[in-house]
Design an enzyme around this catalytic site. Structure first.
Site, PDB file in Angstrom:
ATOM      1  N   LYS A 146       6.196  11.587  -7.780  1.00 44.02           N
ATOM      2  CA  LYS A 146       6.755  10.581  -8.692  1.00 44.02           C
ATOM      3  C   LYS A 146       8.267  10.682  -8.660  1.00 44.02           C
ATOM      4  CE  LYS A 146       5.322   7.552 -11.781  1.00 44.02           C
ATOM      5  NZ  LYS A 146       4.022   6.877 -11.822  1.00 44.02           N
TER       6      LYS A 146
HETATM    7  N1  GLU Z   1       3.163   3.505 -10.302  1.00 41.59           N
HETATM    8  C1  GLU Z   1       1.776   3.269 -10.062  1.00 41.59           C
HETATM    9  C2  GLU Z   1       0.931   4.379 -10.669  1.00 41.59           C
HETATM   10  O1  GLU Z   1       1.375   5.067 -11.556  1.00 41.59           O
HETATM   11  C3  GLU Z   1       1.469   3.021  -8.597  1.00 41.59           C
HETATM   12  C4  GLU Z   1       1.749   4.148  -7.683  1.00 41.59           C
HETATM   13  C5  GLU Z   1       1.582   3.800  -6.202  1.00 41.59           C
HETATM   14  O2  GLU Z   1       1.130   2.721  -5.894  1.00 41.59           O
HETATM   15  O3  GLU Z   1       1.928   4.669  -5.399  1.00 41.59           O
HETATM   16  O4  GLU Z   1      -0.192   4.552 -10.338  1.00 41.59           O
END
Ligand code: GLU
Length: 419
Positions: free
Chosen positions: A106
């Site tokens: 993240k």
């Molecule tokens: N931000 C989204 C999540 O928390 C998508 C993450 C992604 O597609 O890599 O799942």
């Protein structure tokens, strides 16, 4: 918000409980309690007035046991290392629950994106991408949109990466606009998975979706889309909110109209939405509205020990990541509220990110029906895995989801052995 609340420590505690329920030895899961890599960067940006501002940015790569790191990038004034670490762990678990070949990561920048012009936002994104360049790549770590980032931001991010690498590299990020390698169905995917999971849980508990009362906290890409799809399923969406507050209608809101209004201009809020067929409520009032299904789809910590006692719903389907803290969770369980956890309910986003990435790596284009069908199959399978694990262990769906995920990651680590 509860004071001294550390989202990272909380998630580790839940993870450890799941590992113990699985009968794992500490050696089997200890690596999961430490992110593999944490990077903090400065993000200098030339502002429109000519001055330079420096923001703080982060990327955490939690576990690469099952594949490249995967997870979004958020722009928010409250972003800090502990939040990003917690969200990175969640991504490892999420990818494992739906069984896609990714680890978890993240990223984020501590910035109030609503205060930046579009040009400043672009320069911020390019600066951040340049800082992350040494540790990301289509086979290493693949960012995506999250809170306050979108397809446009991903396109800038990809362009900055491609410029540095010397060739167009669409597979370095997902959630891109269709015209630059994005996938059909990606933008709606998180809302779609929330809807699919709502349908599955409704079947299990015998709740008729037609006419079911729904409240949604959050009107962005996740909450707004989920509200729209649930209305199409026959639900009555009686309340929705955003940062500016909420709106309520006993006979159901015109969600399509509301979402269209919010999407036509960047930075628009519900406070600017006019009409006589609804009343205004606060976010707290939305959370305590009597409904059948409550969807927290904004930020972490929406359901705390203070809020949970006032919640009047049968089912919570978590659209946001980490909307319920452990005290809130305990109270909901005591009250008999069924919670479909974030790492399952909102996983549709990363699932279609995975489909986008596959298409990018192979220079393929799938049609939307194919994507939606694949998404549904994968989500329903994951729901059943979680349901069965929870039933077998006599535990909540959250614990069931954690058990499925921890087991998959720990098993992958075990097969790979120690470095
Ligand atoms: N931000 C989204 C999540 O928390 C998508 C993450 C992604 O597609 O890599 O799942």
């Amino acid at each position: 918000m509860d004071s001294k609340y550390n989202p990272y420590e909380e998630i580790l505690k839940t993870l450890e409980r799941a590992a113990k329920k699985l009968g794992l030895e500490e050696d089997d899961y200890i690596q999961l309690q430490y992110p593999e890599r944490e990077l903090q960067v400065s993000v200098p940006v030339r502002m429109d007035d000519g001055s330079i501002k420096v923001f703080e940015g982060y990327r955490v790569q939690h576990s690469g046991a099952r594949g490249p790191y995967k997870g979004g990038i958020r722009y928010h004034q409250n972003v800090d290392m502990d939040e990003i670490k917690a969200l990175a762990v969640m991504m490892s678990l999420k990818c494992a629950v739906v069984d896609i070949p990714y680890g978890g990561g993240k990223g984020g920048v501590t910035v109030d994106a609503t205060k930046l012009s579009a040009a400043e936002l672009e320069r911020l994104t390019r600066s951040f991408a340049t800082r992350l360049y040494p540790i990301i790549g289509p086979h290493i770590d693949i960012p995506a949109p999250d809170v306050n980032t979108n397809g446009e931001v991903m396109a800038w991010f990809m362009d900055a990466y491609s410029t540095l690498s010397g060739h167009l590299t669409p597979g370095v990020v997902t959630g891109k606009p269709i015209q630059v390698g994005g996938s059909l169905g990606r933008r709606e995917a998180t809302g779609r998975s929330i809807t699919l999971m709502t349908k599955e849980i409704a079947k299990k508990v015998g709740l008729e979706l037609k006419g079911a009362r729904v409240a949604v906290q959050g009107a962005g890409n996740v909450g707004g889309t989920a509200a729209k799809f649930l209305q199409k399923e026959g639900c009555k969406v009686v309340a929705i909110s955003d940062v500016s507050g909420g709106i309520y209608s006993e006979s159901g809101l015109d969600i399509e109209k509301i979402i269209d209004f919010l999407r036509t201009k960047r930075g628009r809020t519900l406070a600017e939405y006019d009409g006589s067929d609804f009343s205004r409520i606060s976010n707290e009032e939305l959370m305590s509205t009597e409904v059948d299904i409550l969807i927290p789809a904004a930020l972490e910590n929406a359901i705390t020990g203070e809020i949970a006692p006032n919640i009047r719903t049968k089912i919570v389907v978590e659209g946001a990541n980490g909307p319920t803290n452990s005290e809130g969770d305990r109270i909901l369980e005591e009250k008999g509220v069924i919670v479909v956890p974030d790492i399952l309910a909102n996983a549709g986003g990363v699932v279609v990110s995975y489909f986008e990435w596959i298409q990018n790596l192979q220079y393929l284009k799938w049609d939307e029906d194919e994507i939606n069908e694949k998404l549904e199959n994968l989500m329903v399978k994951a729901f059943n895995d979680v349901w069965n694990a929870a039933e077998k262990a006599g535990t909540s769906l959250r614990m069931g989801a954690y058990m499925v995920a921890v087991d998959r990651i720990a098993t992958a680590s075990k097969f790979r052995g120690m470095a």
